[in-house]
Design an enzyme around this catalytic site. Structure first.
Site, PDB file in Angstrom:
ATOM      1  N   LEU A 159      18.669  25.296  42.399  1.00 36.00           N
ATOM      2  CA  LEU A 159      19.268  26.496  41.789  1.00 36.00           C
ATOM      3  C   LEU A 159      20.347  27.117  42.664  1.00 36.00           C
ATOM      4  CD1 LEU A 159      16.164  28.273  40.182  1.00 36.00           C
ATOM      5  CD2 LEU A 159      17.677  26.546  39.200  1.00 36.00           C
TER       6      LEU A 159
ATOM      7  N   GLU B 124      45.994  45.965  39.573  1.00 39.44           N
ATOM      8  CA  GLU B 124      47.217  46.710  39.260  1.00 39.44           C
ATOM      9  C   GLU B 124      48.180  46.790  40.444  1.00 39.44           C
ATOM     10  OE1 GLU B 124      43.783  48.757  36.935  1.00 39.44           O
ATOM     11  OE2 GLU B 124      44.083  47.612  38.788  1.00 39.44           O
TER      12      GLU B 124
END
Length: 351
Positions: free
Chosen positions: A198, A46
């Site tokens: 991974l 914002e």
């Protein structure tokens, strides 16, 4: 709001455990400023959008994907910035569930700002599903299952070969996906047969690299695996049954790999949560996928389907699921559906 949701994705992998947030300032129905939460600890969406709008924010409408926060944290309250900018109206998709940050809508209304909640709420909630889960249910991580399968639901051929079932666009997507999770997990058979790292390998580098987790009921995680040999470079954990032989687990502990002993999956997930893992991406194999689904522990399913088939002798994507009558089967909600090159992505949330 749809554009604000799109902007929010730009914080993926960089803002967790904070939520993804996007914001747009509208003056005379025109976009005069926009922003997103780009980095954990950095400015919220914002204030970034308000700064971009400048004086055009006075009397304007602020559209944001999450209720503006009303508390002092690493950043000052967004509500105060909104009021100071002269915003007349705020439209937010999802109320903030966090007990500390919530209350922004009430604060703004008390200071003369019109506030509406709920626009595209389902879409915004799906985007922040992991964050919302962690706030509402801190007992275990948000669990997402990712499987790449053939048309006939296979993850490897009859000889166990799985590379490469999906094509490059889908593999690139998986690297991006990993960046937004606290940990990436596989089963013991997958760890032994595929020997994966991974890790996140792609243009998006996560703020905090995800931990690696191996679910090996028998504790069989050989020291020769990449996951063990690189344990000093990325956090690595092994989950096993209490009955797993100590002789198998000792080399892992010597390598600095914590071993979690749990008789049930739900208990193992609880221990992972207490170790700071709030979101877990499980990438197979079939027995682990089936066990998690059977115990209703999967919150989201990322399904990458490739346009080929491998036949009845190939390895099934999910194993061990109990039989369910059609009338009793639960229909999962479709959160996203799109092409990844010639492959297809389907994202499903449990009902």
């Amino acid at each position: 709001m749809a554009h604000a949701i799109e902007l929010a994705w730009r914080g993926w992998g960089r803002v967790q455990p904070n939520p993804l947030v996007g914001a747009v300032v509208l003056a005379d129905d025109k976009n005069v400023g926009e922003g997103w939460h780009a980095e954990y600890g950095g400015p919220h969406a914002e204030p970034v959008a308000l700064a971009a709008a400048g004086p055009r924010a006075r009397g304007a409408t602020l559209v944001c994907t999450l209720e503006p926060c009303a508390h002092h944290g690493k950043q000052p309250p967004c509500t105060e910035a909104i009021h100071a900018a002269g915003i007349r109206r705020v439209v937010a998709a999802v109320p903030d569930p966090h007990t500390v940050a919530a209350g922004g809508a009430d604060w703004l209304r008390a200071h003369g700002v019109d506030v509406e909640l709920g626009l595209l709420a389902a879409e915004a909630a799906a985007q922040n599903a992991a964050f919302l889960h962690q706030v509402r249910d801190p007992s275990r991580p948000f669990v997402a299952l990712k499987l790449a399968t053939t048309i006939d639901g296979r993850i490897a051929d009859a000889n166990g070969h799985a590379r490469w079932l999906s094509e490059q666009p889908a593999r690139d997507y998986v690297q991006w996906l990993r960046a937004g999770f606290d940990a990436v997990a596989v089963g013991g058979v997958t760890a032994r047969e595929d020997d994966p790292l991974l890790t996140v390998r792609g243009p998006l580098q996560p703020r905090t690299p995800p931990a690696r987790v191996v679910f090996a009921a028998d504790g069989d995680v050989p020291s020769s695996l990449k996951l063990v040999r690189t344990a000093g470079q990325a956090p690595t954990l092994v989950v096993t049954l209490p009955s797993a032989p100590a002789s198998r687990l000792k080399p892992l502990e010597v390598a600095g790999i914590p071993v979690i002993r749990a008789a049930r999956l739900i208990d193992a997930l609880g221990q992972l949560r207490r170790q700071g893992i709030g979101s877990l991406l499980v990438e197979g194999g079939g027995r682990l996928a089936g066990a998690l689904l059977a115990e209703d522990l999967v919150d989201r399913y990322y399904w990458v389907q490739s346009p080929l088939w491998l036949g009845a002798a190939a390895v099934p994507a999910v194993a061990g699921l109990p039989t369910v009558a059609l009338g009793d089967a639960r229909r999962w909600r479709v959160a996203e559906r799109r092409a990844l090159g010639d492959d297809t992505l389907l994202v499903l949330d449990r009902p």
